[in-house]
Design a protein around this motif. Structure first.
Motif, PDB file in Angstrom:
ATOM      1  N   GLN A  64       0.821  -1.213   0.000  1.00 12.17           N
ATOM      2  CA  GLN A  64       0.000   0.000   0.000  1.00 12.17           C
ATOM      3  C   GLN A  64       0.851   1.258   0.000  1.00 12.17           C
ATOM      4  OE1 GLN A  64      -3.298   0.604   2.403  1.00 12.17           O
ATOM      5  NE2 GLN A  64      -4.056  -1.479   2.268  1.00 12.17           N
ATOM      6  N   ASP A 130     -11.830  19.550  17.313  1.00 20.01           N
ATOM      7  CA  ASP A 130     -12.397  20.018  16.062  1.00 20.01           C
ATOM      8  C   ASP A 130     -12.633  21.527  16.122  1.00 20.01           C
ATOM      9  OD1 ASP A 130     -13.136  19.314  13.497  1.00 20.01           O
ATOM     10  OD2 ASP A 130     -15.263  19.296  14.011  1.00 20.01           O
ATOM     11  N   PHE A 135      -8.312  18.568  15.208  1.00 23.85           N
ATOM     12  CA  PHE A 135      -8.731  17.180  15.051  1.00 23.85           C
ATOM     13  C   PHE A 135      -8.029  16.583  13.828  1.00 23.85           C
ATOM     14  CE2 PHE A 135     -12.237  14.121  13.675  1.00 23.85           C
ATOM     15  CZ  PHE A 135     -11.800  13.131  14.531  1.00 23.85           C
ATOM     16  N   LYS A 136      -7.487  15.378  14.015  1.00 22.39           N
ATOM     17  CA  LYS A 136      -6.796  14.682  12.937  1.00 22.39           C
ATOM     18  C   LYS A 136      -5.499  15.367  12.511  1.00 22.39           C
ATOM     19  CE  LYS A 136      -8.526  12.953   9.627  1.00 22.39           C
ATOM     20  NZ  LYS A 136      -9.070  12.397   8.436  1.00 22.39           N
ATOM     21  N   PRO A 218      -7.556   9.644  13.035  1.00 27.90           N
ATOM     22  CA  PRO A 218      -7.943   8.626  12.070  1.00 27.90           C
ATOM     23  C   PRO A 218      -7.643   9.064  10.645  1.00 27.90           C
ATOM     24  CG  PRO A 218      -9.877   9.844  12.723  1.00 27.90           C
ATOM     25  CD  PRO A 218      -8.714  10.462  13.441  1.00 27.90           C
ATOM     26  N   GLY A 219      -7.794   8.155   9.710  1.00 28.60           N
ATOM     27  CA  GLY A 219      -7.555   8.492   8.316  1.00 28.60           C
ATOM     28  C   GLY A 219      -6.361   7.710   7.815  1.00 28.60           C
ATOM     29  N   ASN A 231      -5.260  -2.568  10.962  1.00 20.83           N
ATOM     30  CA  ASN A 231      -5.925  -2.655   9.665  1.00 20.83           C
ATOM     31  C   ASN A 231      -5.439  -3.846   8.859  1.00 20.83           C
ATOM     32  OD1 ASN A 231      -7.511  -0.467  10.114  1.00 20.83           O
ATOM     33  ND2 ASN A 231      -6.097   0.979   9.184  1.00 20.83           N
ATOM     34  N   SER A 234      -7.470  -7.254   8.908  1.00 24.45           N
ATOM     35  CA  SER A 234      -8.557  -7.595   7.985  1.00 24.45           C
ATOM     36  C   SER A 234      -8.013  -7.812   6.577  1.00 24.45           C
ATOM     37  CB  SER A 234      -9.645  -6.515   7.998  1.00 24.45           C
ATOM     38  OG  SER A 234      -9.122  -5.292   7.572  1.00 24.45           O
TER      39      SER A 234
ATOM     40  N   ASP B  93      -7.292   4.556  -3.704  1.00 21.13           N
ATOM     41  CA  ASP B  93      -6.974   4.815  -2.303  1.00 21.13           C
ATOM     42  C   ASP B  93      -7.710   3.767  -1.474  1.00 21.13           C
ATOM     43  OD1 ASP B  93      -6.348   5.919   0.102  1.00 21.13           O
ATOM     44  OD2 ASP B  93      -7.569   7.724  -0.147  1.00 21.13           O
ATOM     45  N   LEU B  94      -6.980   2.733  -1.056  1.00 22.63           N
ATOM     46  CA  LEU B  94      -7.645   1.624  -0.378  1.00 22.63           C
ATOM     47  C   LEU B  94      -7.929   1.954   1.078  1.00 22.63           C
ATOM     48  CD1 LEU B  94      -5.742  -1.490  -1.744  1.00 22.63           C
ATOM     49  CD2 LEU B  94      -7.885  -0.479  -2.516  1.00 22.63           C
ATOM     50  N   PRO B  96     -10.035   0.206   4.726  1.00 23.98           N
ATOM     51  CA  PRO B  96     -10.592  -1.050   5.231  1.00 23.98           C
ATOM     52  C   PRO B  96     -12.091  -1.144   4.954  1.00 23.98           C
ATOM     53  CG  PRO B  96      -9.955   0.407   7.030  1.00 23.98           C
ATOM     54  CD  PRO B  96      -9.478   1.034   5.781  1.00 23.98           C
ATOM     55  N   GLU B 100     -14.993  -0.423  10.299  1.00 22.67           N
ATOM     56  CA  GLU B 100     -13.786   0.382  10.301  1.00 22.67           C
ATOM     57  C   GLU B 100     -13.803   1.358   9.128  1.00 22.67           C
ATOM     58  OE1 GLU B 100     -11.828  -0.210  13.427  1.00 22.67           O
ATOM     59  OE2 GLU B 100     -12.515  -2.066  12.511  1.00 22.67           O
ATOM     60  N   ASN B 103     -16.404   4.141   9.363  1.00 23.92           N
ATOM     61  CA  ASN B 103     -15.964   5.188  10.264  1.00 23.92           C
ATOM     62  C   ASN B 103     -14.944   6.100   9.581  1.00 23.92           C
ATOM     63  OD1 ASN B 103     -16.080   6.427  12.730  1.00 23.92           O
ATOM     64  ND2 ASN B 103     -14.267   5.352  13.461  1.00 23.92           N
ATOM     65  N   LEU B 104     -14.068   5.454   8.840  1.00 22.69           N
ATOM     66  CA  LEU B 104     -13.035   6.217   8.157  1.00 22.69           C
ATOM     67  C   LEU B 104     -13.644   7.163   7.136  1.00 22.69           C
ATOM     68  CD1 LEU B 104      -9.637   4.902   7.326  1.00 22.69           C
ATOM     69  CD2 LEU B 104     -10.796   6.104   5.511  1.00 22.69           C
ATOM     70  N   LYS B 106     -16.642   8.357   7.128  1.00 23.70           N
ATOM     71  CA  LYS B 106     -17.370   9.430   7.802  1.00 23.70           C
ATOM     72  C   LYS B 106     -16.428  10.512   8.302  1.00 23.70           C
ATOM     73  CE  LYS B 106     -21.325   6.698   9.118  1.00 23.70           C
ATOM     74  NZ  LYS B 106     -21.720   5.674  10.068  1.00 23.70           N
ATOM     75  N   THR B 107     -15.306  10.102   8.875  1.00 24.55           N
ATOM     76  CA  THR B 107     -14.397  11.127   9.373  1.00 24.55           C
ATOM     77  C   THR B 107     -13.737  11.879   8.238  1.00 24.55           C
ATOM     78  OG1 THR B 107     -12.953   9.268   9.838  1.00 24.55           O
ATOM     79  CG2 THR B 107     -13.769  10.471  11.720  1.00 24.55           C
ATOM     80  N   ARG B 108     -13.435  11.170   7.146  1.00 25.41           N
ATOM     81  CA  ARG B 108     -12.823  11.873   6.010  1.00 25.41           C
ATOM     82  C   ARG B 108     -13.791  12.909   5.450  1.00 25.41           C
ATOM     83  NH1 ARG B 108      -8.253   8.960   3.723  1.00 25.41           N
ATOM     84  NH2 ARG B 108      -8.403  10.198   1.839  1.00 25.41           N
ATOM     85  N   THR B 111     -14.113  15.907   7.914  1.00 26.65           N
ATOM     86  CA  THR B 111     -12.956  16.781   8.008  1.00 26.65           C
ATOM     87  C   THR B 111     -12.552  17.335   6.650  1.00 26.65           C
ATOM     88  OG1 THR B 111     -11.556  14.838   7.847  1.00 26.65           O
ATOM     89  CG2 THR B 111     -12.004  15.669  10.045  1.00 26.65           C
ATOM     90  N   GLU B 113     -11.713  15.810   3.808  1.00 24.47           N
ATOM     91  CA  GLU B 113     -10.571  15.201   3.146  1.00 24.47           C
ATOM     92  C   GLU B 113     -10.969  14.021   2.277  1.00 24.47           C
ATOM     93  OE1 GLU B 113      -7.476  14.274   5.883  1.00 24.47           O
ATOM     94  OE2 GLU B 113      -7.597  16.255   6.802  1.00 24.47           O
ATOM     95  N   LYS B 130     -25.051  11.255   4.773  1.00 28.93           N
ATOM     96  CA  LYS B 130     -25.582  12.579   4.434  1.00 28.93           C
ATOM     97  C   LYS B 130     -25.017  13.049   3.092  1.00 28.93           C
ATOM     98  CE  LYS B 130     -26.442  13.835   9.136  1.00 28.93           C
ATOM     99  NZ  LYS B 130     -25.873  14.440  10.323  1.00 28.93           N
ATOM    100  N   LYS B 133     -24.870  16.636   1.768  1.00 23.97           N
ATOM    101  CA  LYS B 133     -23.919  17.604   2.300  1.00 23.97           C
ATOM    102  C   LYS B 133     -22.573  17.535   1.592  1.00 23.97           C
ATOM    103  CE  LYS B 133     -23.140  18.493   6.961  1.00 23.97           C
ATOM    104  NZ  LYS B 133     -23.243  18.044   8.364  1.00 23.97           N
TER     105      LYS B 133
ATOM    106  N   TYR C 253     -16.884   2.667  22.098  1.00 20.07           N
ATOM    107  CA  TYR C 253     -16.344   2.794  20.744  1.00 20.07           C
ATOM    108  C   TYR C 253     -17.383   2.423  19.692  1.00 20.07           C
ATOM    109  CZ  TYR C 253     -13.396   2.347  16.659  1.00 20.07           C
ATOM    110  OH  TYR C 253     -12.868   2.494  15.403  1.00 20.07           O
ATOM    111  N   GLN C 257     -18.787   4.588  16.645  1.00 23.74           N
ATOM    112  CA  GLN C 257     -18.780   4.152  15.243  1.00 23.74           C
ATOM    113  C   GLN C 257     -20.154   4.281  14.616  1.00 23.74           C
ATOM    114  OE1 GLN C 257     -17.224   0.126  15.300  1.00 23.74           O
ATOM    115  NE2 GLN C 257     -15.630   0.786  13.915  1.00 23.74           N
TER     116      GLN C 257
END
Lengths: 276, 454, 293
Positions: A64, A130, A135-136, A218-219, A231, A234, B93-94, B96, B100, B103-104, B106-108, B111, B113, B130, B133, C253, C257
């Motif tokens: 990756q 945030d 954040f992040k 995260p990210g 990660n 999985s 862009d891989l 998970p 997981e 969540n990723l 949603k946060t991207r 924020t 990104e 959403k 948005k 958590y 999520q």
């Protein structure tokens, strides 16, 4: 305590066998399987690899778009920056708290100790980060690690300060030192033993931290080494060889630390934990 | 040079803008369809010029965020063609999969990104992002005219469409090993009792009748989810009633039956089903130690990638209902590809999607990734060399014996379903108890998300 | 003297301004979120807008079995890991301060896992705990024992994870005990030897009571650690099968999520009230024991 010859040898033999079974076998298991081919590793046994595949490590490192290497850099940066900030702010706090003894210092002490017990409030912390646009971000995660590490570090510094006589401060004042200069030139160097303990313990803790980066950093781009490993479970759920190779790679820094600082860690740990 | 192309593009844009206004004025009162065609002006005029004028002089790179469990061969093939034609590179862009990944994503998004293009489940999961948005409204983009109506509701919010389909649909059904079926003299079950009779025979032959792979807990949901077409045959209004807090799994007999069916399979499962992963399950199915696997048909592509010579040995049947004439196939809509509204390359992304979601794009995809079910693009045909399992699914479509899965009809899908189905499947809890628990889980979700009527 | 030293000059010297850097970071990123969590736990919240809903989140938390199963599991987990660490750590501490010539080696071996990543340890052990292919059950099979499904059997899955926690964490407890034992003056043991006490007497009458401060540290550290535990469970079982190994922290958590931020925060508040209710009295009780001695 004195043990007699044969009894001691029996005890020692038993102890060695137990330590091998309980501690060495898991290490050996991970190491040996990290060098096997995918099909050999799927057997999950302790046999010697039919052919040793160092390429597993290369594959993990390049997977990756060099994700592992990038996350190594991230983790290292986070750890270094957090430690620097943590040491400076905690040493100053521990010093003042130990030297002063009034109503305020008691309240502050209580707040500091609360940090040792109370788990951080996750989502509100995200909200705060945030709102201040951290954040992040690297800065954000560093500050979170510092905030959550302050209590422990202050506790160690404070109890160590008790061993430094006040006369030293007073002598410095007579010499006309300002408070800040006095601290950094006279006191801080004297704190060296406890500083190195905090450095070692906190850096292991921050490097191995999984939860805080999971929530606050995260990210995919800024993954830390622990998140990457997680990660991979999985992604590589049938390639145990690669998963174990990754485990080996990320265990190298703690291993080095252990080899060089083994005695120091144990000594420092005990000093802090028992007196505190 | 690049500067200049940008300038000319701007003029074209301005011109089309003017065109749009005039046509909108003259076509006052005409239906949506007209505005749709007028909006197409810009891309279609360039399209007639062929590939050259549409091609970017400087290479443009788009990032596509996709989960690491989807095989990307087919999408890559289309992306390569897009690069050839338009000079648009696609960088994968891989991320998970599973929780997981959700969540990723949603946060991207939160924020700011997100990548230019995002590949994500359609249906309730998509709506939970959403999309209004974050994603570009593509309702009036020309490529949406190719998309079948059945797909649109799964990516629409308030009548506006936010994504195009990523490929073919698929089914949640039972994959089975045809060779073992033939060896044991079994035929495809039409009723639940026939399925159980088959299970007994397979078990007696010393093989695993039903493969469980609960280490990947999402796989435990399949029997419940793939039963939905049967539920709907019995309770046609369930999806709406369920969404509006009027029907529950626990007190709708047809829906409760889905959980009961899951509970009835425990005696037929493999020994280590709690420690078995999806990949291991696929291996068992292919080598015949396991004979039937309730799964989404995307598994066919995984089988084809790893065991290409075995693919035609794997068949598909719909999860049987209690009554043969109610048995229907539960369909999963293809994943959605959406354009990030605030991305730097929105125009290029539109071009990308315009080609991707065309019959031609689908045909290119089929050269590398065979469909796991019928396409939802008008005019896109199943290739002749489609998987045997997919061909076996076609009668359910030709006869109309199919329905979308519940998650495409209702925004509600309780987050604890995988854990609850593990409990029922492993016999830790009764079907009735966990149907109730699932209703509570859904209620919690509805309340937390502030859905009306809860 | 003490009073005199707190003169204006020393106040200037030990200025509270020194606390500002630490104080600001600590306040903004720890205390403030903690205080706010009481409010946000009573809302429906998407990080941008909130809706005050009173105690509904708490009601949900206590009434729904997928949430409140965490209370029982967390308590079991904390008690089991804490007591095993205390017992094993004390035994190891005594053994490793005795006349064994290999104690240096043993101390290192026992301590090393403490430095490893929890996630790595969790992954390695879950592969060894596979019911049919795992190293543990294959070894047991050689002895003719059919091993259980360590992580799949709901009655033992939580204990299996707790066992791994102890494997990783007992080194820390051991080291603390070693320090405690070594700080006991040799005179006590010599006095006992004159009175004719045996090894058991040495342990029971001298080591055990005098190691109390160390033991208190171990109890408090590992008990609170157990209550807050998350990463090991998450790496090994993700709370499964079903909800059988869900701890409060893993439930928090999962709600996060799911996007249920208010509910997640309610879980957080419950966790820290729980930790305070259990830990502070425990601390009092233990320090009382110390004084009594």
């Amino acid at each position: 305590m004195r043990l007699k010859g044969t009894k001691r040898i029996i005890l020692e033999t038993v102890a060695v066998i137990l330590s091998v079974v309980i501690f060495w076998v898991p290490f050996f298991f991970v190491i040996i399987n990290s060098l096997k081919s995918k099909t050999d590793a799927a057997l999950l046994d302790l046999s010697w690899p039919s052919s040793i595949q160092w390429s597993n490590y290369k594959e993990v490192l390049t997977a990756q778009d060099h994700m592992v290497i990038r996350s190594f850099i991230n983790s290292t940066l986070i750890t270094l920056l957090s430690i620097v900030v943590l040491i400076i702010v905690s040493a100053m706090t521990g010093y003042v708290l130990q030297r002063r003894n009034d109503r305020w210092s008691g309240i502050i002490q209580f707040l500091v100790m609360a940090g040792l017990m109370i788990p951080p409030a996750v989502v509100p912390t995200i909200w705060v980060l945030d709102s201040i646009h951290l954040f992040k971000t690297m800065t954000g995660i560093v500050l979170v690690e510092v905030a959550l590490g302050i209590s422990f570090a202050v506790m160690l510094f404070r109890s160590f300060m008790a061993t430094i006589p006040r006369e030293i401060d007073e002598a410095a004042v007579v010499d006309g030192c300002g408070s800040l200069r006095m601290f950094f030139q006279i006191i801080f160097p004297l704190l060296m033993p406890v500083t190195s303990t905090v450095v070692v313990l906190s850096s292991v803790g921050i490097y191995n931290d999984f939860v805080n980066p999971l929530y606050f950093f995260p990210g995919a781009k800024n993954a830390t080494i622990q998140l990457t490993l997680y990660n991979f479970t999985s992604m590589y759920n049938t390639s145990w060889n690669l998963l174990f190779a990754d485990i080996m790679l990320i265990s190298i820094p703690p291993l080095i630390l252990f080899i060089f600082f083994n005695k120091r860690i144990v000594a420092g740990m005990t000093a802090g934990a028992v007196k505190g | 040079m690049a500067q200049q192309t940008k300038k000319t593009k701007k003029t074209i844009l301005a011109l089309t803008g003017a065109l749009l206004v005039t046509s909108a004025l003259t076509a006052c009162g005409s239906k949506d369809d007209d505005t749709k065609t007028t909006t197409t002006t810009e891309p279609s005029t360039t399209a007639t010029d062929g590939t050259t004028s549409e091609r970017y002089a400087e290479p443009v790179t788009l990032k596509l965020m996709i989960d690491n469990q989807t095989s990307t061969e087919g999408i890559k093939a289309v992306a390569d063609e897009i690069e050839k034609r338009y000079n648009i590179k696609t960088e994968f862009d891989l991320r998970p999969g599973g929780d997981e990944g959700d969540n990723l994503v949603k946060t991207r998004l939160a924020t700011g990104e997100m990548d230019d293009l995002s590949f994500y489940n359609s249906g309730s999961l998509f709506k939970a992002l959403k999309p209004e948005k974050y994603f570009l409204d593509v309702t009036n983009e020309p490529f949406m005219q190719n998309v079948m109506d059945s797909f649109l509701p799964t990516v629409s919010v308030d009548g506006k469409v936010y994504a195009a389909p990523s490929g073919a649909s698929q089914a949640g059904a039972w994959l089975y090993n045809k060779k073992v079926y033939a060896d044991l003299g079994l035929s495809v079950p039409k009723t639940w009792d026939e399925l159980k009779a088959n299970n007994e025979k397979i078990k007696a032959a010393g093989k695993t009748a039903v493969i469980g792979s609960y280490k990947d807990s999402w796989t435990s949901q399949l029997i419940v989810l793939a039963d939905y077409a049967n539920v709907q045959a019995d309770a046609p209004t369930f999806a709406d009633d369920f969404t509006n807090n009027k029907a529950k799994f626990a007190d709708t007999p047809a829906a409760l039956r889905s959980f009961q069916k899951l509970g009835e399979m425990q005696p037929y499962m493999n020994k280590d089903y709690l420690a078995t992963t999806y990949d291991q399950a696929i291996k068992m199915l292919v080598d015949g130690t396991g004979v039937q696997y309730p799964m989404l048909t995307f598994a066919l592509s995984n089988i084809f990638a790893t065991y290409p010579d075995q693919i035609d040995n794997i068949g598909v049947f719909a999860q049987p209902a209690d009554n043969a004439d109610k048995t229907a196939l539960t369909v999963w809509m293809p994943a959605a590809i959406s354009i990030y509204k605030d991305g730097k390359n929105v125009e290029a992304a539109k071009k990308w999607l315009n080609f991707f979601a065309s019959p031609e794009g689908m045909a290119i995809q089929a050269t590398k990734a065979k469909p796991e079910g019928p396409y939802v693009i008008k005019g896109a045909q199943l290739p002749d060399d489609a998987y045997a399992g997919v061909k076996e699914m076609m009668p359910y479509f030709d006869n109309g014996n199919n329905a979308p899965a519940l998650e495409f009809l209702s925004p509600l899908k309780g987050p604890n379903l995988p854990q609850l189905t593990v409990e029922v499947g492993a016999g830790m809890k009764s079907a009735e108890d966990n149907a109730k628990a699932y209703d509570k889980d859904v209620e919690k979700q509805a309340k937390q998300l502030g859905i009306q009527g809860w | 003297m003490q009073k005199a030293s707190l003169t204006k000059a020393s106040k200037r010297l030990y200025t509270y301004k020194f606390l500002l850097p630490a104080g600001i970071i600590y306040f903004v990123l720890f205390l403030l979120p903690t205080i706010m969590s009481f409010f946000f736990s009573m809302t429906r919240w998407d990080l941008v807008e909130w809706n005050f809903i009173g105690f509904d989140n708490y009601k949900t938390f206590f009434s729904e079995s997928s949430l409140n199963i965490g209370f029982r599991n967390t308590l079991i987990y904390a008690v089991v890991t804490c007591s095993l660490k205390v017992i094993l750590g004390l035994l190891l501490g005594v053994a490793l301060t005795s006349g064994l010539r290999i104690k240096g080696y043993l101390r290192s071996v026992v301590f090393f896992p403490t430095l490893l990543s929890t996630i790595a340890v969790g992954i390695a052990f879950s592969s060894m705990m596979h019911p049919s292919q795992g190293l543990i059950n294959k070894s047991l099979a050689l002895a003719g024992i059919v091993g259980p499904d360590w992580l799949g059997d709901t009655s033992i899955a939580l204990l299996s994870v707790a066992f791994v926690d102890v494997w990783k964490g007992v080194g820390m407890a051991t080291v603390i005990f070693i320090a405690g034992i070594m700080s006991i003056p040799e005179d006590y043991y010599e006095a006992l030897q004159i009175d004719g006490g045996n090894a058991w007497d040495r342990f029971w009458h001298i080591t055990n009571p005098l190691v109390a401060p160390a033991m208190n540290s171990v109890i408090i550290l590992s008990f609170i650690g157990g209550l807050r535990s998350f990463d090991l469970v998450w790496a090994m079982t993700k709370g499964g099968p079903g909800f059988s190994t869900d701890l409060i922290a893993s439930i928090i958590y999962k709600q996060y999520q799911g996007g249920f931020y208010g509910l997640s925060t309610a879980g957080n508040v419950i966790l820290f009230i729980g930790v305070s209710l259990l830990a502070f009295p425990l601390l009092k009780l233990l320090s009382k024991r110390e004084v009594d001695l």
